[in-house]
Every structure is written in structure tokens, then in C-alpha cells.
Design an enzyme around this catalytic site. Structure first.
Site, PDB file in Angstrom:
ATOM      1  N   CYS A  90     -11.408 -67.549 -42.314  1.00 27.12           N
ATOM      2  CA  CYS A  90     -12.187 -66.726 -41.190  1.00 27.12           C
ATOM      3  C   CYS A  90     -12.076 -67.720 -39.939  1.00 27.12           C
ATOM      4  O   CYS A  90     -11.510 -68.613 -39.803  1.00 27.12           O
ATOM      5  CB  CYS A  90     -13.889 -66.984 -41.860  1.00 27.12           C
ATOM      6  SG  CYS A  90     -14.011 -66.222 -43.254  1.00 27.12           S
ATOM      7  N   GLY A 125      -9.723 -62.976 -39.187  1.00 27.65           N
ATOM      8  CA  GLY A 125     -10.303 -62.080 -40.112  1.00 27.65           C
ATOM      9  C   GLY A 125     -10.695 -60.876 -39.319  1.00 27.65           C
ATOM     10  O   GLY A 125     -11.113 -60.763 -38.401  1.00 27.65           O
ATOM     11  N   ASN A 145     -16.031 -71.274 -42.317  1.00 26.77           N
ATOM     12  CA  ASN A 145     -14.655 -70.801 -42.490  1.00 26.77           C
ATOM     13  C   ASN A 145     -14.275 -71.945 -43.816  1.00 26.77           C
ATOM     14  O   ASN A 145     -14.370 -72.849 -43.690  1.00 26.77           O
ATOM     15  CB  ASN A 145     -13.742 -71.207 -41.478  1.00 26.77           C
ATOM     16  CG  ASN A 145     -12.215 -70.794 -41.863  1.00 26.77           C
ATOM     17  OD1 ASN A 145     -11.939 -70.462 -42.658  1.00 26.77           O
ATOM     18  ND2 ASN A 145     -11.320 -71.905 -41.161  1.00 26.77           N
ATOM     19  N   GLY A 146     -13.832 -71.233 -44.913  1.00 26.46           N
ATOM     20  CA  GLY A 146     -13.507 -71.832 -46.128  1.00 26.46           C
ATOM     21  C   GLY A 146     -13.913 -71.549 -47.236  1.00 26.46           C
ATOM     22  O   GLY A 146     -14.332 -70.280 -47.342  1.00 26.46           O
ATOM     23  N   TYR A 205       1.366 -69.636 -41.514  1.00 26.68           N
ATOM     24  CA  TYR A 205       0.912 -68.336 -41.369  1.00 26.68           C
ATOM     25  C   TYR A 205      -0.405 -68.039 -40.302  1.00 26.68           C
ATOM     26  O   TYR A 205      -0.178 -67.229 -39.743  1.00 26.68           O
ATOM     27  CB  TYR A 205       0.593 -67.667 -42.443  1.00 26.68           C
ATOM     28  CG  TYR A 205       0.150 -66.026 -42.617  1.00 26.68           C
ATOM     29  CD1 TYR A 205       1.184 -65.252 -42.493  1.00 26.68           C
ATOM     30  CD2 TYR A 205      -1.112 -65.892 -42.655  1.00 26.68           C
ATOM     31  CE1 TYR A 205       0.738 -63.818 -42.542  1.00 26.68           C
ATOM     32  CE2 TYR A 205      -1.546 -64.458 -42.828  1.00 26.68           C
ATOM     33  CZ  TYR A 205      -0.527 -63.551 -42.465  1.00 26.68           C
ATOM     34  OH  TYR A 205      -1.178 -62.188 -42.491  1.00 26.68           O
ATOM     35  N   THR A 228       4.812 -63.607 -37.067  1.00 27.74           N
ATOM     36  CA  THR A 228       4.690 -64.887 -37.229  1.00 27.74           C
ATOM     37  C   THR A 228       6.284 -65.585 -37.235  1.00 27.74           C
ATOM     38  O   THR A 228       6.160 -66.735 -36.841  1.00 27.74           O
ATOM     39  CB  THR A 228       4.113 -65.087 -38.290  1.00 27.74           C
ATOM     40  OG1 THR A 228       2.701 -64.263 -38.493  1.00 27.74           O
ATOM     41  CG2 THR A 228       3.422 -66.504 -38.358  1.00 27.74           C
ATOM     42  N   ASP A 266       7.486 -65.555 -42.761  1.00 28.30           N
ATOM     43  CA  ASP A 266       6.787 -66.667 -42.525  1.00 28.30           C
ATOM     44  C   ASP A 266       6.582 -67.354 -44.005  1.00 28.30           C
ATOM     45  O   ASP A 266       6.570 -68.622 -44.343  1.00 28.30           O
ATOM     46  CB  ASP A 266       5.576 -66.864 -41.871  1.00 28.30           C
ATOM     47  CG  ASP A 266       4.761 -65.646 -42.446  1.00 28.30           C
ATOM     48  OD1 ASP A 266       4.133 -65.609 -43.402  1.00 28.30           O
ATOM     49  OD2 ASP A 266       4.601 -64.764 -41.556  1.00 28.30           O
TER      50      ASP A 266
END
Length: 505
Positions: free
Chosen positions: A2, A28, A101-102, A264, A310, A373
Site C-alpha cells: 500500500c 495500490g 502499509n504492510g 518492482y 519497470t 523485473d
């Protein structure tokens, strides 16, 4: 994965939060939300979809206040329900909104503790709501009246002691300011900066430095692993004097940023833990070229073609190093999201052909080296190789600028099921056959780590669990077993809806 952002400014922050979230949209695409604070009052707008689709003029007008936080969601724990869009909110103490985030690896045990011991109710399946309630409970325990910096840092310390996993958090305390903190290993990124004007200092915190620079903020520093930061309503930044997690007194050794961020997720114009994402990806291309020259000196590659977007940073130096032409063989539809972070395998498969189309003249009768990637599930790689063959390629070789992804991720990236990973328990030759490549080249893990360390020699360890199965928190077995069981049962589960106690617009 996120993206989070928090801003304290001398004018309404609604537009700048919106702008920051569009910069972080790559992190996200499932949902987004903004909470602003005007005095003691919160206003919120959140929902499923892209940032540009969720926030209309009528919503922005009602997001008043000089302080606020925002979030873009890519679902891992919990579900894709709109109820799980962030930020979340609790009214006691003071009124706190939080975005994260996580992923917490001990969220299930924490939910039970919160209900049985802390007398707090968790309304969704999101571990972000768990972090919010733990922070709120610990702040309420130590702070009976006036809010102090010491009380905030104590509450963050208790979060670190109780929570396991990877997390980067921003929160807003009504009438007081913004808090930010990162897990003791620093797995997920978080950076803060300042901007000065004639009235006051303004401060901002975000998942990536690109969001700060896009808004004219000067990057000050990364939020250090285990550190707590508080930004008051005047824009003053207060940092805890050291890591708040006592078991990690040696900061240099505790820093273990996620390597997949660099490979990425992150934007190339971001700098994470002092490491330039762009420079690292260029170095990956050179390492790949050296591997090809060593292991395959008599290669017959006619042209190198990057798979947008990427991989382009690695493909250019790779081609230059090999002395081979690089060409653009694919046209990307910029209105299709990143296929990796789309929820569901069927969505990813459909999106490949909508996302990419080929320029046939770059493939016809040529031996092409496609560069990407990474290879996660193998779905995208296989489809792209088939597209190259249909375009008339003579031979199709494939290079990945990351090592084989063989193990699940438990810190916020949606690859918790090892059976979904094409490289799990397979040799390079077996993967090569499955995706239909004439030859498959992977970057070595040691080269990836060395490329990252070239950017910051003070970091001695990275979170490389998806490549080598070594998890920095050491609690993967129980968590992965729980996730596997939950996924089997998830299709029959629904989350009941409860109206939030906020001015939701």
C-alpha cells in the site's frame, strides 16, 4: 503493498493529499481514502477504485483542515471489501485516524488480546485496524489528560513490542498532529520531509520520496526502523531519540528493507533508505549482462526488448553492456493497472493482452531477449512469450532482473501461497519449459544484494525471504499455515457492515 501519506501545512491539505496519492497510485489500485482534521473534527472520504475516481469536487470541498493523511490499498490481509478501505478511525483517546502499509504476522493473536484484555472491538479483517486499536489503547493507558510527545513515543514503543511483521504507519490525532513510525526491521519504507514558507514550517511523511518531491517538500530522512515521529499542528517535527524497540539498539544491523521494493514496487525516481531505485535497477542490468557474458558467451541475441515499464531501467544498460540493440517491441496501454497487484489470477490473465500489444517488425525473424523485473506466478511471462512468437520471433529468450521467487511473502506483498509461485520447488530448466522460453536467465541473489548495498553500505541485511526463505521476524511457519487455512475458507465468509462514527462523505 500500500501507499501512505500524511501532511501538516498552513492551508487545506485535501488537494495535496490527493496529488500525493496519485503519485503513490502504483502501490495500490484497489481502494483509496483521505482523512482531514479541522480543529477537533475529522472528515473522511474512502472507497474502492483509483484515486481519480473516488474523489470528486463535492468530496474535496468537504475535506477541510490543514492536517490529514491518505492511503492507497492493495489488499493482502483481509479482503477487497470497501469496508476495509483506509484510513480507519477510533474516537478514544482524542480521536485517532490511521493508515498502514504492510502486514502483521501475529494479527490473529492480537485481535484476541484486544478483545479479551483491552476491551476493544475489531470490526474488519484488516490488520491496520489492529494497529490502530493497539496504538489507541496504549496511548490511553499512559495519557490521562494532556497529550505529550513522551506519551506518543511510549505508545509507539508498545506497538513495536506487541506487533510482529512489516509495517509503516501514519496517523492523525485530532487537534494535535501526525504520528509516523516503522517496524523495527524497517521492512516497509517511510520517509519524511519539510517545506518552508513565510508563515510556518510544513511537514510531510510518505511511503516514497517521489511523493514528497512532487509536492515541493525537501526530503529530510527516512523514518528509522523502530523510530517514532510526531509532527504537531505548527509543523514542528519531533523524533524519538533512538529506536523505541529495545532489542534493536544497533540501527545499522536492524535495517532490513524489502528487496522487492527496489526490484518492482517503488517508482524509479524514489530513494529508499538512501538507495536510489533508478540507480539500483541500472546496476541490475549490468550484473545480468556480466552473467550472460560469463555463462553464455556465444549467445545469438539480435535484440533486447524490455517489458514495460519497470524493466526498462535494467534493459538499457544490459543491452549496452552486451553490445546488442535495444528496441521497444511492446506498446503499453497506460490505462490498465499493474497486473501483479490485481486481485485474482483471472484478472491478471485477462489484463496481459489488454495491457500490452506488440510491434511485429521488432520481432519478425529475430532472436529476442525479453527483459522483465521478475517472474512471480509465471502467468504474464508465458503470455508475453507467446505474443512474441506470434509476432514472428525466431527464438525468444527471457531474462529476469531479480532472482527466482521461490517463497511466500508475509510482510505485505500478495504472494503468501507457495503453490502459486512458479519457481517454488522447480529448477531453472523446469521454469523455462513452463513459460515456453528458449532460454531463461535469472539474476543471482548475491548480485541483487550487492547492487542494493552499493547505494548504502551501512545496510548489512535485506529482507530477501521471497528469494531465500529466510524471514527476518522468524515467525513464518505459524503465519503461513494460518493463511493457507484461511484462504480455503475465505470464499464463504462475509464481513458485516457497521456505520463508522465519522463524517463520511
Amino acid at each position: 503493498m500500500c501507499g501512505v501519506v500524511g501532511i501538516v501545512a498552513n492551508q487545506f491539505v485535501n488537494q495535496e493529499l490527493f496529488d500525493a496519492l496519485t503519485v503513490l497510485q502504483h502501490r495500490g489500485q484497489d481502494a483509496a481514502g483521505i482523512v482531514t482534521c479541522d480543529g477537533q473534527s475529522f472528515s473522511i472520504r474512502k472507497g474502492n477504485g483509483l484515486v481519480r475516481d473516488i474523489f470528486r469536487t463535492r468530496h474535496m470541498k468537504r475535506l477541510s483542515g490543514n492536517i490529514g493523511i491518505g492511503h492507497v490499498r492493495y489488499p493482502t490481509a483481509g479482503s477487497s471489501s470497501e469496508l476495509e478501505a483506509q484510513p480507519f478511525y477510533v474516537n478514544s483517546p482524542f480521536g485517532i485516524a490511521l493508515a498502514h502499509n504492510g502486514n502483521l504476522t501475529n494479527a490473529r493473536a492480537l485481535k484476541k488480546e484486544l478483545f479479551d484484555d483491552d476491551l476493544r472491538h475489531i470490526n474488519t479483517g484488516s490488520d491496520s485496524e489492529v494497529i490502530l486499536n493497539i496504538f489507541a489503547h496504549e496511548l490511553q493507558t499512559v495519557c490521562k489528560a494532556k497529550l505529550t510527545n513522551e506519551a506518543i513515543f511510549h505508545a509507539i514503543k508498545r506497538v513495536h513490542e506487541r506487533c510482529r511483521g512489516g509495517y509503516a504507519v501514519v496517523g492523525v490525532i485530532a487537534g494535535h498532529g501526525i504520528v509516523a513510525f516503522r517496524d523495527p526491521h524497517g521492512i516497509r519504507p517511510l520517509v519524511f520531509g519539510k517545506r518552508s514558507n513565510n508563515v510556518m514550517h510544513e511537514a510531510m511523511v510518505a511511503s516514497e520520496s517521489a511523493a514528497l518531491t512532487a509536492l515541493g517538500f525537501q526530503v529530510v530522512d527516512d523514518v528509522q526502523p523502530g523510530e517514532g515521529i510526531f509532527i504537531n499542528t505548527s509543523g514542528e517535527v519531533f523524533r524519538s531519540s533512538q529506536s523505541l524497540f529495545e532489542n534493536f539498539s544497533d540501527k545499522a544491523r536492524s535495517v532490513s528493507p524489502c528487496l522487492f521494493e527496489y526490484v518492482y514496487f517503488a517508482r524509479p525516481d524514489s530513494i529508499i533508505d538512501k538507495i536510489s531505485v533508478y540507480k539500483l535497477r541500472k546496476n541490475l542490468g549490468n550484473y545480468l549482462a556480466e552473467k550472460i557474458k560469463t555463462d553464455w558467451p556465444d549467445h545469438d541475441i539480435d535484440v533486447v526488448i524490455p517489458i514495460p515499464e519497470t524493466s526498462r531501467n535494467a534493459a538499457i544498460p544490459l543491452a549496452n553492456n552486451l553490445g546488442v540493440e535495444i528496441r521497444e517491441g511492446f506498446v503499453k496501454n497506460r490505462y490498465i493497472g499493474r497486473t501483479f497487484i490485481m486481485p485474482g489470477q483471472t484478472s491478471r490473465q485477462r489484463a496481459v493482452h489488454r495491457k500490452l500489444s506488440v510491434i511485429e517488425l521488432e520481432f519478425k525473424n529475430k532472436n529476442v531477449l525479453l527483459v522483465d523485473d521478475s517472474i512471480v506466478r509465471g502467468t504474464t511471462s508465458k503470455e508475453i512469450i507467446n505474443m512474441a512468437r506470434r509476432a514472428g520471433a525466431n527464438k525468444v529468450y527471457f531474462a529476469s532482473s531479480s532472482p527466482p521467487i521461490r517463497f511466500p511473502n508475509i510482510y505485505g506483498i500478495d504472494m503468501p501461497n507457495k503453490e502459486e509461485l512458479i519457481a517454488h520447488n522447480r529448477s531453472i530448466n523446469e521454469i523455462e519449459e513452463l513459460i515456453g522460453a528458449d532460454k531463461l536467465i535469472y539474476l543471482d541473489l548475491n548480485d541483487l544484494i550487492e547492487a542494493a548495498r552499493e547505494g548504502n553500505r551501512s545496510i548489512h541485511k535485506f529482507d530477501s525471504a521471497v528469494f531465500d526463505g529466510i524471514y527476518v521476524t522468524g515467525d513464518e511457519t505459524e503465519y503461513l499455515s494460518y493463511v493457507a487455512n484461511s484462504r480455503r475458507d475465505q470464499s464463504s465468509e462475509e464481513i458485516s457492515e457497521q456505520s463508522p462514527s465519522m463524517n463520511e462523505i
